[in-house]
Design an enzyme around this catalytic site. Structure first.
Site, PDB file in Angstrom:
ATOM      1  CE  LYS A 136      -3.764  10.632  -7.306  1.00 33.78           C
ATOM      2  NZ  LYS A 136      -4.668  10.497  -6.162  1.00 33.78           N
ATOM      3  CG  HIS A 151       3.790  11.364   3.501  1.00 38.40           C
ATOM      4  ND1 HIS A 151       3.765  10.184   2.806  1.00 38.40           N
ATOM      5  CD2 HIS A 151       2.706  12.033   3.130  1.00 38.40           C
ATOM      6  CE1 HIS A 151       2.694  10.143   2.039  1.00 38.40           C
ATOM      7  NE2 HIS A 151       2.037  11.250   2.223  1.00 38.40           N
ATOM      8  CG  HIS A 185       6.353   5.350  -2.610  1.00 36.71           C
ATOM      9  ND1 HIS A 185       6.457   6.640  -2.160  1.00 36.71           N
ATOM     10  CD2 HIS A 185       7.227   5.234  -3.628  1.00 36.71           C
ATOM     11  CE1 HIS A 185       7.349   7.271  -2.898  1.00 36.71           C
ATOM     12  NE2 HIS A 185       7.832   6.455  -3.795  1.00 36.71           N
ATOM     13  CD  GLU A 201      -1.173  11.096  -3.969  1.00 40.90           C
ATOM     14  OE1 GLU A 201      -1.724  10.004  -3.974  1.00 40.90           O
ATOM     15  OE2 GLU A 201      -0.180  11.345  -4.673  1.00 40.90           O
ATOM     16  NE  ARG A 260      -6.368   4.107   0.358  1.00 40.06           N
ATOM     17  CZ  ARG A 260      -5.488   4.877  -0.241  1.00 40.06           C
ATOM     18  NH1 ARG A 260      -5.786   5.453  -1.391  1.00 40.06           N
ATOM     19  NH2 ARG A 260      -4.306   5.091   0.305  1.00 40.06           N
TER      20      ARG A 260
END
Ligand code: MV4
Length: 449
Positions: A116, A208, A235, A288, A292
């Site tokens: 990261k 976010h 999260h 980040e 996927r």
């Protein structure tokens, strides 16, 4: 194009990949663990192979068994889905050395973005705005204090090998810093086998959001409008929507362009997602990048009228990206993640589904591997279904998804549908007035009464 693909996953995402593979005319191979013997993904693939017991480390994470399954069935590609091996660079490496195409980015890109802190430095070079912070791993407490003082409190400690929020610590002042630093280091070591920590300014009251990107082997790149993912607990995202009620067309164009440029700069390949924080002044910062397909990809598919998994498979086979920049964002889409868990305590509720009615109708999509009689094993995540509503406006979409949830009946296990219905009636949610702290406040208000 491939002729047969093996799906190295289970549940709804395995079903999702089977669907796109079938539409492309490809044969599918399912792998399954012992408790998944009667799972829908194993039933609906053309072939199936048991790869081990319940424990993921001995089945869905077992690379030698997966590759044997691919060799036995003569599959020419492997789709990893999300979770399990999806972001483990050893997997594409081993696939490649066995002559099997990994449907995803190459190992080198996974390594770069998996670190990261390295990803941060690289994105800075790619001209993406990053959060002020240490530009390297923090060596000791002295360096941490010095950096924190320079950028100002609050700061956040993050694991270099982390991601998804694991191993993060918010530090609000200079007191007890030694303790925080060593806790962060040992948590990072325990979770990721790497104790490296870096530091950033903590952005308060942020949203976010994330941007889906796809880049073909010939360099054609396309990014899409944002997914708003601020409604999450510990999260784990609960509700995602697109477009974000917080973001206008000018901002959208700018962030899309920035991501396309950054994907180009690092030579990204395949489908990926760039995560950002947006502060109250609508400044965005790169956080980040995920290499996927994500759980919430359907909302992007719905408003753009595309199939991301098909595109991902096609470009892995070396085909040209068939999507173009004249795609238009159409309407609004919301996804609710239906989990097998207690709506108040969040305690998982695996077990047998005795009766099941899933919603349908215009603008409703359900991605699920659940069926009446299925026994949800306790060994994996608790996602039972993704219910996705799409309508011309945000308020119509909220009404549509509420109706869909009210008409859903799941008997035998507990689900978080009551929580979703509460959230979707909350006046701040309806106004689009929320940030990443929303769920915490929402839940503490409810328990006070
Ligand atoms: C942050 C942040 C605020 N400031 N970094 C969460 C997931 C991972 N990608 C990074 N995350 C965050 N990083 C800075 N500099 C806020 C989050 C964050 C978050 C933090 C605490 C509780 C819930 C959160 C939800 C989303 C993002």
């Amino acid at each position: 194009m491939f002729s047969k693909i093996l799906i190295a996953n289970r549940g709804e995402i395995a079903m999702r990949i089977i669907r796109s593979a079938k539409e492309l005319g490809l044969k599918t191979v399912a792998i399954y663990s012992e408790p998944d013997r009667k799972s829908l993904h194993a039933m609906l693939a053309d072939e199936k192979i048991c790869i081990g017991p319940a424990k993921a480390s001995e089945s869905y994470l077992n690379i030698p068994n997966l590759l044997s399954a691919a060799e036995i069935t003569k599959a020419d590609a492997i789709h990893p889905g999300y979770g399990f091996l999806a972001e483990n660079p050893r997997f594409p490496e081993i696939c490649e050395s066995s002559g099997i195409t990994f449907i995803g980015p190459p190992a080198s890109i996974m390594r770069l973005l998996g670190d990261k802190n390295r990803a941060r430095q690289e994105m800075k070079k790619a001209k993406l705005p990053i959060i002020p912070g240490s530009n390297k791993v923090i060596a000791d407490i002295y360096e941490m204090k010095k950096t924190a003082q320079k950028i100002g409190y609050p700061v956040i400690l993050k694991a270099a090998s982390g991601g998804g929020g694991k191993g993060m610590r918010i530090v609000r002042s200079g007191t007890r810093m030694e303790e925080q630093f060593s806790i962060a280091q040992s948590e990072a070591k325990a979770s990721f086998g790497d104790s490296s920590i870096y530091l950033e300014k903590y952005i308060q009251g942020a949203r976010h959001i994330e941007i889906q990107v796809i880049r073909g082997k010939s360099g054609a790149v396309l990014a899409f409008g944002e997914r708003e993912c601020s409604i999450q607990r510990k999260h784990q995202k609960l509700i995602e929507e697109t477009p974000s009620p917080f973001i206008d067309e000018k901002f959208r164009r700018k962030i899309i362009k920035s991501v396309e440029d950054a994907a180009h700069f690092i030579g990204y390949q395949s489908l990926g997602t760039f995560e950002f924080l947006v502060d109250a002044r609508k400044k965005f910062y790169f956080m980040e990048a995920n290499t996927r397909v994500q759980v919430e990809h359907p909302i992007t598919e719905m408003v753009y009228g595309i199939d991301l998994i098909k595109e991902q498979i096609k470009i892995a086979a070396g085909e040209k990206l068939s999507l173009s920049h004249d795609l238009r964002l159409n309407g609004h889409s919301i996804e609710c993640r239906i989990n097998a868990e207690d709506s108040k305590t969040f305690i998982p509720s695996p077990g047998k589904i005795d009766f099941l009615v899933l919603p349908g109708g215009q603008g409703i999509r359900v991605d699920s591997a659940a069926y009446c009689g299925w026994n949800i094993p306790p060994d994996y995540d608790s996602l039972v279904a993704k219910i996705i509503a799409t309508a011309p406006t945000r308020i119509e979409t909220i009404k549509k998804i509420r109706t869909a949830l009210e008409m859903t009946t799941i008997v035998g296990i507990k689900t978080n549908i009551p929580l979703h219905l509460n959230l979707l009636s909350n006046s701040d949610f309806i106004k689009g007035n929320y940030d990443i702290q929303f769920m915490e406040k929402f839940l503490s208000k409810k328990t006070k009464h």
